[in-house]
Design an enzyme around this catalytic site. Structure first.
Site, PDB file in Angstrom:
ATOM      1  N   THR A  11       0.829  -1.199   0.000  1.00  0.00           N
ATOM      2  CA  THR A  11       0.000   0.000   0.000  1.00  0.00           C
ATOM      3  C   THR A  11       0.865   1.253   0.000  1.00  0.00           C
ATOM      4  O   THR A  11       1.986   1.237   0.507  1.00  0.00           O
ATOM      5  CB  THR A  11      -0.948   0.039   1.228  1.00  0.00           C
ATOM      6  OG1 THR A  11      -1.815   1.172   1.111  1.00  0.00           O
ATOM      7  CG2 THR A  11      -0.212   0.128   2.551  1.00  0.00           C
ATOM      8  N   GLU A  44      -1.485  -0.286 -11.755  1.00  0.00           N
ATOM      9  CA  GLU A  44      -2.784   0.261 -12.151  1.00  0.00           C
ATOM     10  C   GLU A  44      -3.897  -0.622 -11.576  1.00  0.00           C
ATOM     11  O   GLU A  44      -3.889  -1.839 -11.749  1.00  0.00           O
ATOM     12  CB  GLU A  44      -2.894   0.280 -13.679  1.00  0.00           C
ATOM     13  CG  GLU A  44      -4.028   1.164 -14.136  1.00  0.00           C
ATOM     14  CD  GLU A  44      -4.302   1.053 -15.638  1.00  0.00           C
ATOM     15  OE1 GLU A  44      -5.398   1.442 -16.055  1.00  0.00           O
ATOM     16  OE2 GLU A  44      -3.407   0.572 -16.361  1.00  0.00           O
ATOM     17  N   ASP A  75      -7.766  -3.547  -0.578  1.00  0.00           N
ATOM     18  CA  ASP A  75      -8.536  -2.651  -1.433  1.00  0.00           C
ATOM     19  C   ASP A  75      -9.872  -2.453  -0.740  1.00  0.00           C
ATOM     20  O   ASP A  75     -10.511  -3.399  -0.288  1.00  0.00           O
ATOM     21  CB  ASP A  75      -8.728  -3.197  -2.847  1.00  0.00           C
ATOM     22  CG  ASP A  75      -9.075  -2.056  -3.801  1.00  0.00           C
ATOM     23  OD1 ASP A  75      -8.194  -1.222  -4.072  1.00  0.00           O
ATOM     24  OD2 ASP A  75     -10.240  -1.964  -4.230  1.00  0.00           O
ATOM     25  N   SER A  76     -10.262  -1.203  -0.627  1.00  0.00           N
ATOM     26  CA  SER A  76     -11.424  -0.899   0.194  1.00  0.00           C
ATOM     27  C   SER A  76     -12.148   0.313  -0.348  1.00  0.00           C
ATOM     28  O   SER A  76     -11.650   1.017  -1.220  1.00  0.00           O
ATOM     29  CB  SER A  76     -10.972  -0.665   1.639  1.00  0.00           C
ATOM     30  OG  SER A  76      -9.827   0.158   1.682  1.00  0.00           O
TER      31      SER A  76
HETATM   32  P1  ITT Z   1      -3.449   1.826  -1.844  1.00  0.00           P
HETATM   33  O1  ITT Z   1      -4.155   1.437  -3.114  1.00  0.00           O
HETATM   34  O2  ITT Z   1      -2.047   2.263  -2.058  1.00  0.00           O
HETATM   35  O3  ITT Z   1      -3.567   0.770  -0.778  1.00  0.00           O
HETATM   36  P2  ITT Z   1      -5.550   3.828  -1.677  1.00  0.00           P
HETATM   37  O4  ITT Z   1      -5.887   4.885  -0.672  1.00  0.00           O
HETATM   38  O5  ITT Z   1      -5.459   4.243  -3.117  1.00  0.00           O
HETATM   39  O6  ITT Z   1      -4.185   3.124  -1.202  1.00  0.00           O
HETATM   40  P3  ITT Z   1      -7.850   2.168  -2.300  1.00  0.00           P
HETATM   41  O7  ITT Z   1      -7.627   2.186  -3.757  1.00  0.00           O
HETATM   42  O8  ITT Z   1      -8.218   0.856  -1.639  1.00  0.00           O
HETATM   43  O9  ITT Z   1      -6.559   2.648  -1.495  1.00  0.00           O
HETATM   44  O10 ITT Z   1      -8.928   3.257  -1.946  1.00  0.00           O
HETATM   45  C1  ITT Z   1      -9.656   3.195  -0.790  1.00  0.00           C
HETATM   46  C2  ITT Z   1     -10.214   4.573  -0.469  1.00  0.00           C
HETATM   47  O11 ITT Z   1     -11.432   4.356   0.285  1.00  0.00           O
HETATM   48  C3  ITT Z   1      -9.278   5.334   0.474  1.00  0.00           C
HETATM   49  O12 ITT Z   1      -8.405   6.169  -0.229  1.00  0.00           O
HETATM   50  C4  ITT Z   1     -10.255   6.098   1.352  1.00  0.00           C
HETATM   51  O13 ITT Z   1     -10.638   7.292   0.718  1.00  0.00           O
HETATM   52  C5  ITT Z   1     -11.458   5.167   1.411  1.00  0.00           C
HETATM   53  N1  ITT Z   1     -11.362   4.323   2.627  1.00  0.00           N
HETATM   54  C6  ITT Z   1     -10.948   3.028   2.708  1.00  0.00           C
HETATM   55  N2  ITT Z   1     -10.931   2.612   3.993  1.00  0.00           N
HETATM   56  C7  ITT Z   1     -11.338   3.657   4.722  1.00  0.00           C
HETATM   57  C8  ITT Z   1     -11.504   3.865   6.102  1.00  0.00           C
HETATM   58  O14 ITT Z   1     -11.210   2.928   6.987  1.00  0.00           O
HETATM   59  N3  ITT Z   1     -11.942   5.057   6.505  1.00  0.00           N
HETATM   60  C9  ITT Z   1     -12.215   6.038   5.628  1.00  0.00           C
HETATM   61  N4  ITT Z   1     -12.056   5.939   4.317  1.00  0.00           N
HETATM   62  C10 ITT Z   1     -11.612   4.760   3.855  1.00  0.00           C
END
Ligand code: ITT
Length: 196
Positions: A11, A44, A75-76
């Protein structure tokens, strides 16, 4: 006890890393970052689901690390029912950090209380030191509030209401106990204990 004592998290989000450490350190699993191993990895994320994107990130890092060390990727995102699950897998790209909450509150301004239901979802892709892949997921059910509240956490936490508080009003421990990420990581830990 888990047979895995050390893993590296794929991440670039330092808040995800912090939460994974808060959950895993007390149970004896060290979570390293890509930076700790001097690896830059940002593939990507063109999957259609959380699971697909988590797998893309885990596989990219696994093939970039020189030693055989287990990898996790998270991924979240936030899925709002009245928006047909948006922003969902596009949660990171929905708006720049600092504007995500206000943009979503604006989209939701005419939505009544009973239609503000939403959930966070987290998929954890795990690749063990032998290259075996497994995936785990967790959810956290709540509602979108009417204003930003609280200063803890990150992302959409200030507008996501669980019980009578937003996630940003909770301590790290309180959030990790009920969060999508906490639930997914608990599933992974259960698996690690059982597969000893
Ligand atoms: P990586 O891919 O590098 O892990 P990212 O932030 O781009 O980091 P994601 O593509 O999984 O990760 O995007 C998830 C987004 O969803 C994250 O940037 C937050 O805006 C939101 N999110 C996920 N978990 C969260 C949480 O516990 N609390 C608040 N927002 C969250």
């Amino acid at each position: 006890m888990s047979r895995i004592k050390k893993l590296v998290m794929a991440t670039n989000n330092k808040n995800k890393l912090r939460e994974a450490r808060e959950i895993f350190s007390p149970i004896g699993i060290e979570v390293l970052s890509q930076k700790d191993l001097n690896i830059e990895c940002d593939p990507e994320e063109n999957g259609k689901t959380f699971a697909e994107n988590a797998k893309i990130k885990a596989e990219a890092l696994y093939s970039a690390i020189p030693e055989n060390i287990a990898v996790i990727a998270d991924d979240s995102g936030l899925c709002v029912d009245i928006l047909n699950g948006r922003p969902g897998v596009y949660s990171a790209r929905y708006a720049p950090d600092g504007q995500k909450c206000s943009k979503l509150l604006d989209e939701m301004k005419d939505i009544p209380d009973d239609k503000r239901t939403a959930y966070f979802e987290c998929c954890i892709a795990f690749i063990d030191e032998n290259g075996e892949y497994k995936s785990f997921s967790g959810k956290c059910m709540g509602k979108i509030g009417y204003e930003e509240k609280g200063t803890n956490g990150f992302g959409y936490d200030p507008i996501f209401v669980y019980g009578d508080k937003t996630l940003a009003e909770m301590s790290a421990e309180e959030k990790n106990n009920i969060s999508h990420r906490g639930n997914a990581l608990k599933e992974l830990y259960k698996y690690l204990k059982e597969s000893e």
